[in-house]
Motif scaffolding. Structure first.
Motif, short mmCIF file in Angstrom:
data_model
loop_
_atom_site.label_atom_id
_atom_site.label_comp_id
_atom_site.label_asym_id
_atom_site.label_seq_id
_atom_site.Cartn_x
_atom_site.Cartn_y
_atom_site.Cartn_z
N UNK A 58 1.49 36.03 46.66
CA UNK A 58 0.16 35.88 47.26
C UNK A 58 -0.94 36.35 46.31
N UNK A 59 -0.70 37.49 45.67
CA UNK A 59 -1.73 38.06 44.81
C UNK A 59 -1.91 37.28 43.51
N UNK A 60 -0.80 36.91 42.88
CA UNK A 60 -0.87 36.27 41.56
C UNK A 60 -1.08 34.77 41.69
N UNK A 61 -0.15 34.09 42.37
CA UNK A 61 -0.24 32.63 42.49
C UNK A 61 -1.33 32.21 43.47
N UNK A 62 -1.53 33.00 44.52
CA UNK A 62 -2.49 32.62 45.55
C UNK A 62 -3.92 33.04 45.30
N UNK A 63 -4.12 34.01 44.38
CA UNK A 63 -5.49 34.49 44.17
C UNK A 63 -5.87 34.68 42.70
N UNK A 64 -5.14 35.54 41.98
CA UNK A 64 -5.56 35.88 40.62
C UNK A 64 -5.57 34.66 39.70
N UNK A 65 -4.50 33.87 39.72
CA UNK A 65 -4.44 32.69 38.86
C UNK A 65 -5.52 31.67 39.22
N UNK A 66 -5.67 31.32 40.53
CA UNK A 66 -6.77 30.42 40.88
C UNK A 66 -8.14 30.97 40.51
N UNK A 67 -8.34 32.28 40.69
CA UNK A 67 -9.63 32.89 40.36
C UNK A 67 -9.93 32.76 38.87
N UNK A 68 -8.95 33.05 38.02
CA UNK A 68 -9.15 32.94 36.58
C UNK A 68 -9.44 31.50 36.17
N UNK A 119 -5.93 26.28 46.62
CA UNK A 119 -5.39 25.44 45.55
C UNK A 119 -6.23 24.18 45.34
N UNK A 120 -6.80 23.65 46.42
CA UNK A 120 -7.63 22.45 46.30
C UNK A 120 -8.93 22.76 45.58
N UNK A 121 -9.55 23.89 45.91
CA UNK A 121 -10.77 24.32 45.21
C UNK A 121 -10.48 24.50 43.73
N UNK A 122 -9.31 25.04 43.41
CA UNK A 122 -8.91 25.20 42.01
C UNK A 122 -8.77 23.85 41.33
N UNK A 159 -15.21 35.24 49.82
CA UNK A 159 -14.30 34.99 50.95
C UNK A 159 -12.88 35.48 50.70
N UNK A 160 -12.39 35.32 49.47
CA UNK A 160 -10.97 35.57 49.25
C UNK A 160 -10.64 36.88 48.54
N UNK A 161 -11.64 37.54 47.97
CA UNK A 161 -11.35 38.83 47.34
C UNK A 161 -11.00 39.91 48.37
N UNK A 162 -11.74 40.05 49.47
CA UNK A 162 -11.40 41.11 50.44
C UNK A 162 -9.99 41.01 50.99
N UNK A 163 -9.54 39.81 51.36
CA UNK A 163 -8.22 39.71 52.00
C UNK A 163 -7.10 40.02 51.01
N UNK A 164 -7.28 39.63 49.74
CA UNK A 164 -6.23 39.92 48.76
C UNK A 164 -6.27 41.38 48.32
N UNK A 165 -7.43 41.97 48.34
CA UNK A 165 -7.51 43.42 48.16
C UNK A 165 -6.87 44.11 49.36
N UNK A 166 -7.09 43.52 50.55
CA UNK A 166 -6.50 44.05 51.77
C UNK A 166 -4.99 44.02 51.76
N UNK A 167 -4.40 42.93 51.24
CA UNK A 167 -2.94 42.86 51.11
C UNK A 167 -2.42 44.08 50.36
#
Length: 285
Positions: free
Chosen positions: A171-181, A96-99, A224-232
């Motif tokens: 985790x997938x949407x709020x924790x990764x996809x939204x920050x990624x976009x 979230x801080x990087x975002x 760093x963060x794509x593998x773990x969220x794909x892993x979820x």
């Protein structure tokens, strides 16, 4: 009763996290040292960067428990739930801080005058506080997902119990996809603005350095963060559909380790950024 993984996996897991702890501790200490060289010259950007460093340091300081668990095995208690929650609170606080840094940087470059009031130390402190509240609240609401009865080891869930769908979605949407976009949009837009600007020759190197930092931050986030969220997602599908063709435990451990290495790469990136800022009067966004 703690159930150990194979000897080879334990050795690799313990050694990999030990290396992250030792190198990460040194790099983050060096980064923090540079941080506090000139506290009087801090800007709102420094507040965000300090928050990122705090999240990374907090994650690193709890890694010795993971190393010990790999070699000696911690008992499965509520302390394990605390360790897992702490790990992910710090990881998502970092995301979230990087975002927030990406959004702040985009506004500073695209709308420097219109958003000047929004880019202050008070706003930065408020945003950082909201980041920690959000991360703690998410992990607190879904803390039962890592209850000791649902754990196989202190850091691994049982193979027959998938993550709750609601927790997985958050985790997938709020924790990764939204920050990624947000990061991809802000980063590409910022780079495009910088490339279009007609700058004097003496500022060309500065712009080039900023573009390099933006590009590096984006690559680090994705790697760093794509593998773990794909892993979820894959782990959830493997449990619910009874897939047994792959070693999901080894795959998941690798994904977790890759995500943890982000604390090393963050410290390297911002160490050189701060060094340049203090030594060359480099403008931080």
């Amino acid at each position: 009763m703690c159930k150990k993984s194979s000897f080879l996996i334990d050795i690799l897991q313990g050694g990999s996290y030990l290396s992250v702890f030792l190198v990460g501790l040194l790099l983050n200490m060096a980064s923090l040292r540079v941080f506090f060289v000139k506290r009087a010259s801090w800007t709102d950007t420094h507040i965000y960067m300090l928050n990122l460093a705090a999240a990374d340091c907090a994650l690193i300081l709890f890694l010795p428990f993971r190393v010990y668990n790999a070699f000696q095995c911690l008992g499965i208690t509520h302390f394990c739930t605390f360790l897992i929650s702490t790990h992910y609170i710090n990881m998502y606080a970092s995301i979230f801080t990087v975002t927030a840094i990406s959004v702040h940087r985009y506004l500073a470059v695209k709308f420097p005058f219109q958003t000047r009031a929004w880019r202050s130390k008070k706003v930065a402190v408020g945003v950082c506080g909201a980041i920690w509240v959000t991360a703690v609240t998410i992990c607190g609401v879904f803390s039962d997902a890592n209850h000791p009865q649902k754990l196989l080891t202190c850091y691994q869930r049982r193979k027959d119990i998938p993550l709750p769908v609601g927790f997985l979605a958050v985790l997938e949407v709020l924790g990764y996809l939204l920050p990624l976009l947000i990061i991809v949009f802000c980063s590409t837009q910022t780079v495009m603005v910088l490339l279009k600007e007609k700058v004097q020759e003496e500022t060309t190197v500065e712009k080039r350095n900023i573009i390099g930092i933006i590009t590096a931050n984006l690559i680090v986030f994705v790697v760093c963060y794509t593998p773990i969220h794909l892993g979820y997602l894959l782990k959830y599908l493997a449990i619910t559909n009874h897939w047994k063709t792959l070693n999901w435990d080894a795959f998941w451990l690798v994904c977790e380790w890759i995500a943890t290495t982000n604390c090393l790469l963050d410290s390297i990136s911002y160490y050189f950024l701060l060094k340049q800022f203090y030594s060359e009067d480099f403008k931080l966004y």
